[in-house]
Structures are given as structure tokens and as C-alpha cells.
Design a protein around this motif. Structure first.
Motif, short mmCIF file in Angstrom:
data_model
loop_
_atom_site.label_atom_id
_atom_site.label_comp_id
_atom_site.label_asym_id
_atom_site.label_seq_id
_atom_site.Cartn_x
_atom_site.Cartn_y
_atom_site.Cartn_z
N MET A 1 -4.16 79.05 59.89
CA MET A 1 -4.69 77.70 60.06
C MET A 1 -6.17 77.69 60.39
O MET A 1 -6.87 76.72 60.09
CB MET A 1 -3.91 76.98 61.17
CG MET A 1 -2.40 77.00 60.99
SD MET A 1 -1.88 76.29 59.42
CE MET A 1 -2.41 74.62 59.66
N SER A 2 -6.68 78.75 61.01
CA SER A 2 -8.07 78.76 61.45
C SER A 2 -9.03 79.41 60.46
O SER A 2 -10.19 79.00 60.35
CB SER A 2 -8.20 79.46 62.81
OG SER A 2 -7.73 80.79 62.74
N ILE A 3 -8.55 80.41 59.71
CA ILE A 3 -9.41 81.09 58.75
C ILE A 3 -9.97 80.15 57.68
O ILE A 3 -11.14 80.27 57.29
CB ILE A 3 -8.65 82.27 58.09
CG1 ILE A 3 -8.56 83.44 59.06
CG2 ILE A 3 -9.33 82.71 56.80
CD1 ILE A 3 -9.91 84.07 59.39
N PRO A 4 -9.19 79.18 57.17
CA PRO A 4 -9.76 78.27 56.17
C PRO A 4 -11.00 77.52 56.66
O PRO A 4 -11.92 77.27 55.87
CB PRO A 4 -8.60 77.30 55.89
CG PRO A 4 -7.38 78.10 56.14
CD PRO A 4 -7.73 78.96 57.33
N PHE B 1 -8.70 82.15 53.36
CA PHE B 1 -10.15 82.03 53.39
C PHE B 1 -10.64 81.38 52.10
O PHE B 1 -11.54 80.53 52.11
CB PHE B 1 -10.79 83.41 53.58
CG PHE B 1 -12.29 83.39 53.59
CD1 PHE B 1 -12.98 83.09 54.76
CD2 PHE B 1 -13.01 83.66 52.44
CE1 PHE B 1 -14.37 83.07 54.77
CE2 PHE B 1 -14.40 83.65 52.44
CZ PHE B 1 -15.08 83.35 53.62
N GLY B 2 -10.04 81.78 50.97
CA GLY B 2 -10.42 81.21 49.68
C GLY B 2 -10.16 79.72 49.59
O GLY B 2 -10.94 78.97 48.98
N ILE B 3 -9.07 79.27 50.19
CA ILE B 3 -8.79 77.83 50.21
C ILE B 3 -9.91 77.08 50.91
O ILE B 3 -10.36 76.02 50.46
CB ILE B 3 -7.44 77.56 50.91
CG1 ILE B 3 -6.29 77.82 49.96
CG2 ILE B 3 -7.36 76.13 51.43
CD1 ILE B 3 -4.94 77.49 50.52
N GLY B 4 -10.37 77.64 52.03
CA GLY B 4 -11.48 77.02 52.75
C GLY B 4 -12.74 76.98 51.91
O GLY B 4 -13.49 75.99 51.93
N VAL B 5 -12.99 78.05 51.15
CA VAL B 5 -14.16 78.09 50.27
C VAL B 5 -14.07 76.98 49.22
O VAL B 5 -15.05 76.27 48.96
CB VAL B 5 -14.28 79.47 49.59
CG1 VAL B 5 -15.36 79.44 48.51
CG2 VAL B 5 -14.60 80.54 50.62
N GLY B 6 -12.89 76.82 48.63
CA GLY B 6 -12.72 75.77 47.63
C GLY B 6 -12.99 74.39 48.20
O GLY B 6 -13.70 73.58 47.60
N CYS B 7 -12.44 74.12 49.39
CA CYS B 7 -12.68 72.83 50.04
C CYS B 7 -14.15 72.66 50.40
O CYS B 7 -14.70 71.56 50.31
CB CYS B 7 -11.82 72.71 51.30
SG CYS B 7 -10.05 72.54 50.99
N GLY B 8 -14.79 73.76 50.81
CA GLY B 8 -16.19 73.70 51.19
C GLY B 8 -17.11 73.35 50.03
O GLY B 8 -18.18 72.77 50.23
N PHE B 9 -16.71 73.70 48.82
CA PHE B 9 -17.48 73.32 47.64
C PHE B 9 -17.24 71.87 47.26
O PHE B 9 -18.17 71.12 46.95
CB PHE B 9 -17.10 74.21 46.45
CG PHE B 9 -17.96 75.43 46.30
CD1 PHE B 9 -19.21 75.35 45.71
CD2 PHE B 9 -17.53 76.66 46.77
CE1 PHE B 9 -20.02 76.48 45.59
CE2 PHE B 9 -18.32 77.79 46.65
CZ PHE B 9 -19.57 77.71 46.06
N VAL B 10 -15.98 71.45 47.30
CA VAL B 10 -15.62 70.13 46.77
C VAL B 10 -16.02 69.00 47.71
O VAL B 10 -16.62 68.00 47.28
CB VAL B 10 -14.11 70.08 46.49
CG1 VAL B 10 -13.69 68.66 46.08
CG2 VAL B 10 -13.74 71.07 45.40
N ASN B 11 -15.71 69.12 48.99
CA ASN B 11 -15.86 67.99 49.91
C ASN B 11 -17.28 67.44 50.01
O ASN B 11 -17.50 66.24 49.84
CB ASN B 11 -15.34 68.38 51.30
CG ASN B 11 -13.85 68.61 51.31
OD1 ASN B 11 -13.15 68.22 50.38
ND2 ASN B 11 -13.35 69.25 52.35
#
Length: 448
Positions: free
Chosen positions: A101-104, A156-166
Motif C-alpha cells: 500500500m505504501s510503495i505505490p 511501484f510501477g502502479i504508482g509510476v503510472g498514476c504519477g504520469f496520468v494524474n
């Protein structure tokens, strides 16, 4: 008919304000004489009609913007399955399981920092699509692997994806649509997309987990829907009626007002996240119920946000510079409800959850507008990225901040003192909001 001098002056000012808004949107004022109140009604109806016509005209852009928000809560989409995942990895401690839950959030922060330069090189459309592809691939990876390291990397990759889109999605709203009620309406609808995605993933995860812990990660397939709709409808970088304005705005310049509102968001979210982190513990400590009540309270948080999202544009226009302060006050009231929760009054958990979401959307939508309109167009992508970073940083720091506030209230790790301390900090934030909104930058974002 005679009117009192003050009332006549007030109506005259209201009519002047309406006329200024009409002139800004190139409306035609009727030549024949009409009562001032009748003029105001016609002006507002016509103005609202033009706004909705603009959104309908670019409905494809609106669909893409809402669809991209489906993945926003993907970082917590598998929360209902944590116990089953922990059972599948008995050699991992609870803290290691919670890394899911925290890594993303870490991935989101890093990606948000590089999203702007990447978008400047690849273009906004390609960068958003890249983020969605990363989200889909890494989100579904745990369905096919058992290696713990690969699973953590996928999170971690999920967080990267959200970080690009949001951040790029939010910046697109300000570059494609007119500031004012049109942008406010889109910000509210954007939150609805966020809520739709969360509800889909939360409900699906509960059922998929019954089939096995692997299937819980299949909830990230919702990103495929976002990807398809984005490819179909998200505009090219050359489209949008404000494109030319963006080209001539000048160099990137982060203003003091924008920094102020970003820090406000950091403190606010770092404090408000106490609800999500402690609601289950608070329910258990008070004897109000079990995980079922916790689930309902969390769901109502989403419902509250969705409801205000439907009419945030009109809400913001009606309250003007008071909007932000009232939004924070609603969250203060939510935490007060949690304080009264007990075995005899479990409904306070439901009321608190609903009000948390209701106030949260008001605050985030308003501070987004305040921070974005405090800078020139060339800086809006950067501010949007920093906004996402502040939210994620606040969530990451909340366990430590909440424990500190709880200790100040005389607590020994219990949830109720943390909620009480957080309520006091939110009350201070409300005072700051009432004083600063309309005075610290972003004056175009609030009604006169």
C-alpha cells in the motif's frame, strides 16, 4: 416602485457583475428595459447554457478526462485482500505486507517529478498513454508471478503510472477549457471518475479474492478501459482553444502563492488521512461494529465525494472565496462525529465517512484551482505534478504525524486521540483557508 437605497445599490452591483461575466463570454445584453432581477436570471441561465454547450461540444475530451481518473485509486485497490495476501506469504511480516500500500506512493512521487519534462519531450497525449500502459502491465503482473520482489516492483510501477496520468490530466483541464465555472465543473466531474474507479475496484476485489489472492490484482484491468477511451478521445497536443495561449505564456515560474497552497494541501492531506488510517481501529476500540461498518464508512466517503462532485461548479460559484474554508469545516465536523462514535451510536461512523469525502472534494477541487491559477500557463504542468506529490507525501507521513498528534492528546497509540488531534489541526486549517482564500494568489479561481 421605490427601493431602499442600499438594496438598489446592491442589485446594481449584482447586475454589473453579471454583465461583466456576460461580456467576458461574449453574451449580448437585451436592449429592452427589464427588471434587474429578471436580467440576472436570464444572464445566469444563458451563461450556464453556454458553459454546458462548451462541455457538450467537446464531450470526447470530457469522457477521456473522466476515464483517466478510474486508475487514481489503483494504489489501494487491493486493500480488501491484504489478509489473504499475508496468508499466502507467511514468511513476511505485517509491515512488509503493508508495503503493497505504501510503495505505490513512492512511485507516484517520483513519476510526478519527471512527468512534466517527459511530457515536454513526448507530448501530453503520448505521456498519458505511456502512464496508462505502465499501470495496466504492472498492475496485472502479480496475477502471473509469485516472486515477492517482482510483486513489490509491480506495485511501484502502479504508482509510476498514476504519477504520469494524474498531473497531466489535471493540467489538461486548464489548457482545454475556460477558467471559471467550466473548469470547476470539470474538476468535480474528474473526482466522479476517481470515485467510479474506486467503487469498481473495491467491490470487484472483494469477490475476486474469494477465488484466490492472485485474482485480487485483476481489479487493475479497469486501467484497460481508461487506456482505450483515452486513445479514442483524448485530444492531440495541437487541439484545444487555449493552445496558442500556452505557447506565448513565457518561462516556468513558481509563485509564492502556488507554494503556499501546495503546503496547505500537504498539511491538510497529511492530517485528513488519519481517517483512512484509523477508522478500522476506531470502530474496534469504540465497540461500534466490525469490518463491515468500516467498509460502509469508507464507501460513504466515496459517495460523499461523488455527490459534491456533481455540482461543485455551482457550489463554488455560489460561495466564492468562502468555498475552501467551508470545505475544511465540513471535515472538522466529520472528525467530531467520529469522536461521538460508540457501541450505542455506530451511525456516527457513517456520518463521519460521508462528511470526510464531501469536504475533501471541496478542498482538493478549490486548492487545485487556487494553485493552478496562481501561475502562468507554462508552469501549470509543474504545479499539477507538485500537487500530486504533496497529496502522496501527506499520506506517506500521516502515520508519523498522526502518532505525534495522538501523543499530544495524551494517547498511547489509541486511535481516538489521533482523531482528536487531527480535528484540532483541521480547525486551524479552516481558519487559514477563510483568511487566505481570495487574498493569496489564484484570485481568478474564486467568484468576486
Amino acid at each position: 416602485m421605490k427601493m431602499h437605497g442600499c438594496n438598489a445599490l446592491l442589485i446594481h452591483k449584482i447586475v454589473q457583475s453579471a454583465e461583466r461575466r456576460i461580456e467576458k463570454n461574449k453574451f449580448c445584453v437585451p436592449c429592452r428595459s427589464e427588471p434587474p432581477a429578471q436580467k440576472i436570471i436570464k444572464f445566469n441561465l444563458k451563461e450556464r447554457g453556454i458553459i454546458m454547450q462548451g462541455l457538450k461540444k467537446h464531450w470526447k475530451w470530457v469522457v477521456a478526462i473522466i476515464a483517466m481518473q478510474f486508475i487514481t485509486m489503483g494504489t489501494v485497490g487491493v486493500a480488501p485482500a491484504l489478509a489473504q495476501i499475508g496468508a499466502a506469504f507467511p514468511d513476511k511480516s505485517a509491515e512488509e505486507i503493508q508495503l503493497l500500500m505504501s510503495i505505490p506512493s513512492l512511485g507516484t512521487v517520483i513519476a510526478s517529478l519527471v512527468a512534466v519534462p517527459v511530457a515536454a519531450r513526448l507530448g501530453r497525449r503520448k505521456s498519458v498513454i505511456l502512464g496508462l500502459v505502465i499501470f495496466c502491465v504492472t498492475g496485472l503482473m502479480p496475477c502471473f508471478v509469485e516472486n515477492w520482489t517482482l510483486i513489490i516492483l509491480s506495485r511501484f510501477g502502479i504508482g509510476v503510472g498514476c504519477g504520469f496520468v494524474n498531473p497531466l490530466n489535471t493540467a489538461a483541464i486548464f489548457s482545454l477549457f475556460n477558467e471559471g465555472e467550466e473548469v470547476d465543473t470539470l474538476l468535480g466531474w474528474q473526482q466522479i471518475g476517481n470515485d467510479i474507479g474506486y467503487i469498481i475496484m473495491a467491490l470487484a476485489c472483494g469477490y475476486l479474492t474469494l477465488l484466490g489472492w492472485r485474482y485480487a490484482f485483476a481489479v487493475h484491468a479497469v486501467g484497460i478501459i481508461s487506456l482505450i477511451l483515452t486513445i479514442m478521445f483524448f485530444p492531440k497536443d495541437s487541439e484545444g482553444h487555449r493552445t496558442e495561449a500556452h505557447k506565448v505564456e513565457g518561462k516556468t515560474h513558481l509563485t509564492g502563492a502556488a507554494i503556499f497552497w501546495l503546503l496547505f494541501v500537504l498539511v491538510f492531506e497529511g492530517t485528513l488521512h488519519t481517517f483512512s488510517m484509523n477508522i478500522s481501529y476506531l470502530v474496534a476500540e469504540s465497540g461500534a461494529g466490525d469490518s463491515v461498518l468500516t467498509g460502509y464508512a469508507s464507501t460513504l466517503m466515496t459517495v460523499g465525494g461523488a455527490i459534491i462532485g456533481l455540482f461543485f461548479g455551482k457550489f463554488s460559484k455560489a460561495l466564492g472565496r468562502l468555498t475552501l474554508g467551508i470545505g475544511v469545516c465540513i471535515d472538522v465536523l466529520a472528525f467530531a462525529c467520529l469522536q461521538f462514535m460508540s457501541e450505542a451510536a455506530p451511525f456516527f461512523a457513517l456520518a463521519g465517512g460521508f462528511l470526510v469525502g464531501f469536504g475533501m472534494v471541496i478542498v482538493f477541487s478549490t486548492t487545485t484551482a487556487l494553485s493552478m491559477t496562481s501561475v502562468n500557463a507554462a508552469t501549470q504542468n509543474l504545479v499539477s505534478s507538485l500537487f500530486i506529490i504533496c497529496i502522496n507525501a501527506g499520506q506517506f507521513l500521516n502515520p508519523y504525524w498522526g502518532s505525534f498528534l495522538g501523543s499530544l492528546m495524551g494517547g498511547d497509540g489509541a486511535a481516538r486521540p489521533k482523531v482528536l488531534g487531527s480535528m484540532i489541526v483541521l480547525a486551524i486549517c479552516a481558519v487559514v483557508a477563510f483568511v487566505a482564500a481570495g487574498r493569496v494568489g489564484g484570485k481568478k479561481a474564486v467568484a468576486e
